[in-house]
Design an enzyme around this catalytic site. Structure first.
Site, PDB file in Angstrom:
ATOM      1  N   ASP A 102     -42.574 -15.023  -1.552  1.00  0.00           N
ATOM      2  CA  ASP A 102     -42.759 -15.998  -0.487  1.00  0.00           C
ATOM      3  C   ASP A 102     -41.585 -15.868   0.498  1.00  0.00           C
ATOM      4  OD1 ASP A 102     -43.750 -18.110   1.032  1.00  0.00           O
ATOM      5  OD2 ASP A 102     -44.282 -19.302  -0.728  1.00  0.00           O
ATOM      6  N   GLU A 135     -45.834 -28.187   3.647  1.00  0.00           N
ATOM      7  CA  GLU A 135     -44.859 -27.922   2.585  1.00  0.00           C
ATOM      8  C   GLU A 135     -44.005 -29.150   2.282  1.00  0.00           C
ATOM      9  OE1 GLU A 135     -43.313 -23.924   2.208  1.00  0.00           O
ATOM     10  OE2 GLU A 135     -44.475 -23.281   3.940  1.00  0.00           O
TER      11      GLU A 135
END
Length: 655
Positions: free
Chosen positions: A334, A542
């Site tokens: 990521d 997020e």
């Protein structure tokens, strides 16, 4: 269905579908496909390509990989493992560092409101630099496309996964994948960081709207989006091997491996406490389905499992995903994940690189620190800390995906696909998806007739609330920018208010007031036949979306009280997850969970006014209070406001 919350006691074995798919995966072997071996039978012909077999599409796939890998220097190999941010990907950098991949972070665009042609020109410019290197290995450009090609102006924005799970329609989701692939290819991009196959077990998590369901079986079913994105593996094809059908499809990425939806209190990037059996039963099933369907890449989660960072977890990344599941694509990190392996970030970067690469990460998303990464990884290989066999495994996987995609034969974006971006057929598909995803939670007070469907003929109606006329709010995060935006000028689409105005009869008065106070409602007493109140959450993504109270943000509650206290009202909730609504249930006549519907707000009015009936079913438990969380279907103390699978249905209006 008896699936325990992460960390709870496990009461069931793997679901039958999970076990069967797992067995199929082990039996099929997942070796490299020979589809590229071509009609010529795969042998010979190398002399036509200057003796370089890897350039010859008639050669078997493994022969091409072996030939190219044998020609590469350590610098070229480590370059293939590096993915850098678009803004750094100048021709000199791509060429000088043999960069294997480039990405757009959320909101990283060639120019504000850039048309498809500008994207194609940008990507092709980088590709020309990659193709001009000694070996001419094409660069792979990737972008987030988690609910449509959301970074791009005028793209179709589909409902987020939290809504699509409520459709229970894998075929619809597959069609959405195919439409998204075309829109992404319209901008010259061949790779998407989608789908998110997280199993969100706690709606306090800021990424819960990226999850199809709390139920792993529903998430498994919705991995049908992968053959939508990549194309369907042919009947004689090798299931379980990376597959991309052609230039109208994209390579997909299942994320975030594994357990990202099970962290304690839903805190993003945090720790998932679960036994291995629980991890297999709750969070792993979507990956069985993804690998079987030929997903090209898997992205590792920021989160930890029982205190071990997933990016350093050799057992789950190498032993289980690569060796047990026989995943043959590449594993990608990521965004800046190696930096985040330490606290404070980047504190011991070379150790983080060592742990991550040895765990089995093949391509590393290093948007900014690519020179440091390349230097440190080179040192680790040269001093024997990381064996060349590990580097070769990573590069072999990356090359396999690039060859399978046809990137060597067709490295450049196709300008003729520009018309696919936001085209009417895709917008109509998104509108259908909105209709299928809405869930009707209440329709009529006790002893009174249902409010929905609303009559199209009336004197006057009131439309109120912060989300009624706000395209950005109804799209949510990962739209134009990473966190999303409010307002109606960020892209093109139809707001819910626009849809209402189009639905009602001409001559009917539609009064819009974003935040009507009690005085406004009293002054207009008797004027309105009914009201539609549209409230919800502002956009987030997020960690910024992590929320421990999950109340409707102000001024939503006061708008509900002011309007619904005086006028029969339907409340439409625009949110990325269930919110606390029990205090308002007595006041409202109808309650609709609209989730984050995207650019096609007319799909909401299609149901409110009865052009179509409500069919959506909750793919998540709707809690009463946050004190109950985490609470999922099958838990021992299951006491929801609306249970998993709930959803009232209506018939289309005949009026």
């Amino acid at each position: 269905m008896g699936v325990p919350a992460a960390g709870g006691s496990c009461r069931v074995a793997l679901a039958p579908a999970t076990a069967a798919q797992f067995l199929l995966l082990l039996l099929c072997g997942c070796g490299a496909t020979a589809a590229m071996a071509a009609a010529a039978g795969g042998g010979g012909g190398g002399e036509r390509y200057d003796g370089a077999r890897y350039k010859d599409p008639r050669q078997p796939l493994n022969r091409r990989i072996d030939d190219l890998l044998g020609r590469m220097t350590i610098a070229e190999k480590i370059g293939q493992m590096s993915q850098i941010e678009r803004e750094n990907a100048t021709a000199n950098v791509v060429r000088g560092y043999f960069v294997g991949s480039v990405l757009s972070g959320g909101g990283s665009v060639p120019a504000p409101q850039a048309p498809a042609e500008a994207w194609v020109d940008m990507v092709n410019g980088m590709q020309r630099a990659a193709m001009s290197t000694r070996l001419g290995i094409p660069m792979l450009y990737g972008i987030d496309a988690v609910h449509g090609h959301g970074n791009v102006y005028k793209a179709t924005v589909f409902p987020h996964n939290v809504g699509l799970g409520c459709t229970r329609d894998p075929e619809l989701v597959k069609k959405i994948g195919a439409a998204v692939a075309l829109e992404v290819r319209a901008t010259g991009i061949p790779y998407v960081f989608a789908p998110c196959v997280a199993v969100c077990r706690d709606p306090r998590w800021g990424r819960c709207y990226e999850s199809f369901s709390e139920d792993p079986k529903v998430v498994q079913e919705m991995t049908s989006i992968i053959p939508g994105l990549q194309g369907e593996i042919p009947a004689n094809g090798r299931r379980g091997a990376p597959f991309v059908a052609g230039q109208r499809n994209v390579a997909a990425c299942s994320k975030h491996y594994v357990g990202d939806g099970g962290t304690t209190k839903g805190i993003n990037e945090n720790n998932t406490v679960a036994s291995f059996h629980e991890l297999l039963g709750v969070h792993m099933p979507p990956y069985y389905s993804a690998v079987i369907q030929g997903v090209s890449t898997v992205m590792v989660s920021f989160s930890s499992w029982n205190g071990v960072k997933m990016h350093a977890n050799h057992f789950l990344v190498t032993d289980f995903l690569k060796n047990t599941l026989r995943f043959r694509g590449f594993v990608i990190s990521d965004w800046r994940a190696f930096d985040k392996m330490t606290s404070p970030e980047h504190a011991d970067y070379i150790t983080s690189i060592k742990l991550g690469i040895l765990a089995g990460i093949d391509m590393v998303m290093i948007p900014y620190t690519y020179t440091e990464f390349i230097d440190d990884l080179t040192t680790l290989v040269q001093n024997g800390t990381i064996p060349m066999s590990r580097i070769d495994d990573a590069v072999r996987r990356i090359l396999r995906v690039k060859f399978t995609m046809g990137l060597f034969e067709n490295p450049y974006g196709d300008p003729s696909l520009a018309g696919e971006l936001g085209k009417p057929e895709h917008r109509e598909l998104a509108r259908v998806a909105v209709r299928r995803s809405l869930v009707l939670l209440k329709n009529g007070k006790d002893g009174e007739k249902p409010l929905l469907p609303l009559p199209k003929k009336a004197r006057s109606i009131l439309v109120a609330g912060s989300h009624a006329d706000n395209l950005g709010y109804q799209c949510g995060g990962w739209t134009i920018t990473w966190q999303g935006l409010g307002g109606n000028n960020l892209t093109t689409g139809t707001t819910i208010l626009d849809g209402i105005k189009r639905a009602v009869d001409h001559g009917m008065e539609v009064v819009y007031s974003e935040n009507p106070d009690a005085g406004f409602v009293q002054q207009n007493k008797g004027r309105f036949d009914y009201a539609v109140v549209v409230v919800g959450e502002p956009p987030y993504a997020e960690s910024f979306g992590d929320n421990l109270n999950l109340t409707i943000p102000a001024p939503g509650p006061s708008v509900i009280r002011n309007v619904c206290g005086s006028v029969r009202c339907a409340v439409v909730l625009v949110s990325g997850r269930p919110l606390v609504v029990e205090p308002f249930m007595g006041a409202v006549d109808a309650l609709v969970a609209a989730w984050l519907p995207g650019t096609e707000g007319q799909g909401v009015s299609d149901l409110l006014f009865g052009d179509y009936g409500f069919t959506g079913k909750l793919a998540r438990t709707w809690f009463r209070s946050v004190e109950q969380l985490p609470m999922n279907v099958g838990d021992a103390h299951y006491d929801p406001l609306f249970p998993y699978g709930f959803g009232l249905e209506t018939q289309p209006s005949t009026a």
